[in-house]
Design an enzyme around this catalytic site. Structure first.
Site, PDB file in Angstrom:
ATOM      1  N   ASN A   1       0.888  -1.125  -0.098  1.00 61.97           N
ATOM      2  CA  ASN A   1       0.044   0.180  -0.032  1.00 61.97           C
ATOM      3  C   ASN A   1       1.030   1.223  -0.027  1.00 61.97           C
ATOM      4  O   ASN A   1       1.456   1.732   1.235  1.00 61.97           O
ATOM      5  CB  ASN A   1      -0.916   0.006   1.409  1.00 61.97           C
ATOM      6  CG  ASN A   1      -1.697   1.060   1.400  1.00 61.97           C
ATOM      7  OD1 ASN A   1      -1.786   2.070   0.557  1.00 61.97           O
ATOM      8  ND2 ASN A   1      -2.228   1.508   2.629  1.00 61.97           N
TER       9      ASN A   1
ATOM     10  N   LYS B   1      -0.133   4.199  -0.288  1.00 56.99           N
ATOM     11  CA  LYS B   1      -0.934   5.334   0.419  1.00 56.99           C
ATOM     12  C   LYS B   1      -0.513   6.810  -0.672  1.00 56.99           C
ATOM     13  O   LYS B   1      -0.500   6.372  -1.676  1.00 56.99           O
ATOM     14  CB  LYS B   1      -0.148   5.585   1.716  1.00 56.99           C
ATOM     15  CG  LYS B   1      -0.019   4.463   2.520  1.00 56.99           C
ATOM     16  CD  LYS B   1      -0.086   4.783   4.174  1.00 56.99           C
ATOM     17  CE  LYS B   1       0.300   3.420   4.827  1.00 56.99           C
ATOM     18  NZ  LYS B   1      -0.171   3.602   6.147  1.00 56.99           N
TER      19      LYS B   1
ATOM     20  N   HIS C   1      -9.555   0.771   4.836  1.00 58.34           N
ATOM     21  CA  HIS C   1      -8.240   0.978   5.669  1.00 58.34           C
ATOM     22  C   HIS C   1      -8.563   1.931   6.682  1.00 58.34           C
ATOM     23  O   HIS C   1      -9.270   2.746   6.794  1.00 58.34           O
ATOM     24  CB  HIS C   1      -7.385   1.502   4.405  1.00 58.34           C
ATOM     25  CG  HIS C   1      -5.781   1.529   5.103  1.00 58.34           C
ATOM     26  ND1 HIS C   1      -5.436   2.556   5.806  1.00 58.34           N
ATOM     27  CD2 HIS C   1      -4.704   0.638   4.973  1.00 58.34           C
ATOM     28  CE1 HIS C   1      -4.109   2.284   6.253  1.00 58.34           C
ATOM     29  NE2 HIS C   1      -3.892   1.230   5.560  1.00 58.34           N
TER      30      HIS C   1
ATOM     31  N   GLU D   1      -6.857   4.447   7.766  1.00 52.98           N
ATOM     32  CA  GLU D   1      -6.850   5.676   7.562  1.00 52.98           C
ATOM     33  C   GLU D   1      -8.277   6.398   6.877  1.00 52.98           C
ATOM     34  O   GLU D   1      -8.489   7.424   7.185  1.00 52.98           O
ATOM     35  CB  GLU D   1      -5.613   6.094   6.550  1.00 52.98           C
ATOM     36  CG  GLU D   1      -4.319   5.718   7.460  1.00 52.98           C
ATOM     37  CD  GLU D   1      -3.093   5.249   6.633  1.00 52.98           C
ATOM     38  OE1 GLU D   1      -3.106   5.333   5.469  1.00 52.98           O
ATOM     39  OE2 GLU D   1      -2.297   4.806   7.494  1.00 52.98           O
TER      40      GLU D   1
ATOM     41  N   GLU E   1      -5.605  -5.408  10.337  1.00 52.14           N
ATOM     42  CA  GLU E   1      -4.521  -4.417  11.050  1.00 52.14           C
ATOM     43  C   GLU E   1      -4.801  -3.754  12.214  1.00 52.14           C
ATOM     44  O   GLU E   1      -5.637  -2.611  12.091  1.00 52.14           O
ATOM     45  CB  GLU E   1      -4.522  -3.454   9.625  1.00 52.14           C
ATOM     46  CG  GLU E   1      -4.329  -4.078   8.259  1.00 52.14           C
ATOM     47  CD  GLU E   1      -3.483  -2.910   7.324  1.00 52.14           C
ATOM     48  OE1 GLU E   1      -2.510  -2.993   6.908  1.00 52.14           O
ATOM     49  OE2 GLU E   1      -4.433  -1.981   6.996  1.00 52.14           O
TER      50      GLU E   1
ATOM     51  N   GLY F   1       2.398   1.992  10.848  1.00 53.93           N
ATOM     52  CA  GLY F   1       3.102   3.151  10.560  1.00 53.93           C
ATOM     53  C   GLY F   1       3.817   3.531  11.966  1.00 53.93           C
ATOM     54  O   GLY F   1       4.404   4.634  11.916  1.00 53.93           O
TER      55      GLY F   1
ATOM     56  N   SER G   1       3.327  -2.400  10.432  1.00 56.49           N
ATOM     57  CA  SER G   1       4.703  -2.423  10.833  1.00 56.49           C
ATOM     58  C   SER G   1       5.540  -3.685  10.309  1.00 56.49           C
ATOM     59  O   SER G   1       6.462  -4.154  10.976  1.00 56.49           O
ATOM     60  CB  SER G   1       5.110  -1.968  11.988  1.00 56.49           C
ATOM     61  OG  SER G   1       4.493  -0.825  12.331  1.00 56.49           O
TER      62      SER G   1
HETATM   63  C1  PEP Z   1      -0.767  -0.271   6.009  1.00 55.11           C
HETATM   64  O1  PEP Z   1      -0.721   1.185   5.405  1.00 55.11           O
HETATM   65  O2  PEP Z   1      -1.857  -0.815   5.646  1.00 55.11           O
HETATM   66  C2  PEP Z   1       0.345  -0.495   6.940  1.00 55.11           C
HETATM   67  C3  PEP Z   1       0.106  -1.509   7.446  1.00 55.11           C
HETATM   68  O3  PEP Z   1       1.201   0.347   7.117  1.00 55.11           O
HETATM   69  P1  PEP Z   1       2.677   0.034   7.682  1.00 55.11           P
HETATM   70  O4  PEP Z   1       3.193  -1.242   7.041  1.00 55.11           O
HETATM   71  O5  PEP Z   1       3.446   1.305   7.567  1.00 55.11           O
HETATM   72  O6  PEP Z   1       2.488  -0.012   9.209  1.00 55.11           O
END
Ligand code: PEP
Length: 251
Positions: free
Chosen positions: A8, A10, A97, A99, A170, A176, A215
């Site tokens: 992703n 973003k 997601h 976000e 997630e 992040g 992460s």
């Molecule tokens: C994500 O954007 O779905 C995500 C898991 O980000 P990160 O790997 O940076 O934690």
């Protein structure tokens, strides 16, 4: 089950940057993968076309949108339709997601429409769920995940759903932040998701892929994908660089 390794990107990368990253990734991974995995790239909308061009002959790579509005077309300024994603070469899209849920305040009702409409018009959907840290501390993980998954209860009459629907667990506090969930936390959460998928879809629920996201990095990817019911990963930060994402793909 073939693992799905999803990137992703973003709101990162201009067209040139996206093109360079995907070329580098293909250079490292090769035109044939040595491991039996699917790789999905979700760039920002403006880079979908350039990435589509680069991956068109790579049979293990798929293109995905990060979001869409559940209508064919219309007066929805700033939005994009699933038909437009399909038209540019996407076969997948993310829905819900964290976000989108927390910055853009997307609620279950809208997310249900997106999952349903996206599947109906031919996209594969990665439906993202996960608890906030205060919900985990309050012992509400089970309740939160089941409630988020309940939007699928009205979408249970589609044939081949096991190949079209993917769940991404997630935990919001791990996205992040560099704080990856522990193996026990991932195991327990994925078990809750698997059991709920079986409640909704019966035996078919065993074949729906469940990704972990939060992460994921080259040094923890292999342990994470070895956990029961982890059928791949959704990667943000570490997917932005070909070097680190390639190591995750082959972990
Ligand atoms: C994500 O954007 O779905 C995500 C898991 O980000 P990160 O790997 O940076 O934690």
């Amino acid at each position: 089950m073939k693992k799905l390794m999803a990137a992703n990107w973003k709101m990162y990368k201009t067209q040139d940057e996206a093109k360079n990253t995907i070329k580098d990734l293909i250079n490292i991974l090769g035109t044939e993968l040595t491991v039996d995995r699917d790789v999905l790239i979700c760039p920002p909308y403006t880079s979908l076309k350039v990435v589509a061009e680069e991956i068109k002959d790579i049979n293990y790579m798929y293109l995905g949108g990060q979001n869409f509005y559940p209508a064919k077309e219309g007066a929805y300024t700033g939005e994009i339709s699933p038909h437009m994603l399909l038209d540019v070469g996407c076969s997948y899209a993310l829905v819900g997601h964290s976000e989108r849920r927390h910055i853009f305040c997307e609620k279950d009702e809208l997310l249900k429409e997106k999952v349903k409409y996206g599947l109906e018009v031919g996209l594969n959907i990665i439906f993202c769920i996960g608890e906030k840290i205060e919900q985990r501390r309050a012992g509400q993980v089970d309740q939160v995940l089941k409630s988020q998954l309940s939007v699928l209860k009205d979408i249970n009459n589609m044939s081949g759903i096991e190949d079209r629907l993917v769940i991404a667990y997630e935990p919001v506090w791990a996205i992040g932040t560099g704080e990856v969930a522990g193996e026990k936390e991932i195991f327990e959460a994925h078990k809750i998701v698997r059991d709920e998928l079986k409640n909704i879809y019966g035996e078919v629920g065993n074949s729906i892929r469940i990704l972990y996201g939060g992460s994921v990095k080259p040094d923890n990817a292999s342990d994470i994908i070895g956990i029961d019911n982890v059928d791949g990963v959704l990667v943000g930060g570490a997917s932005l660089h070909a070097d680190s994402f390639s190591k995750i793909v082959t972990a």
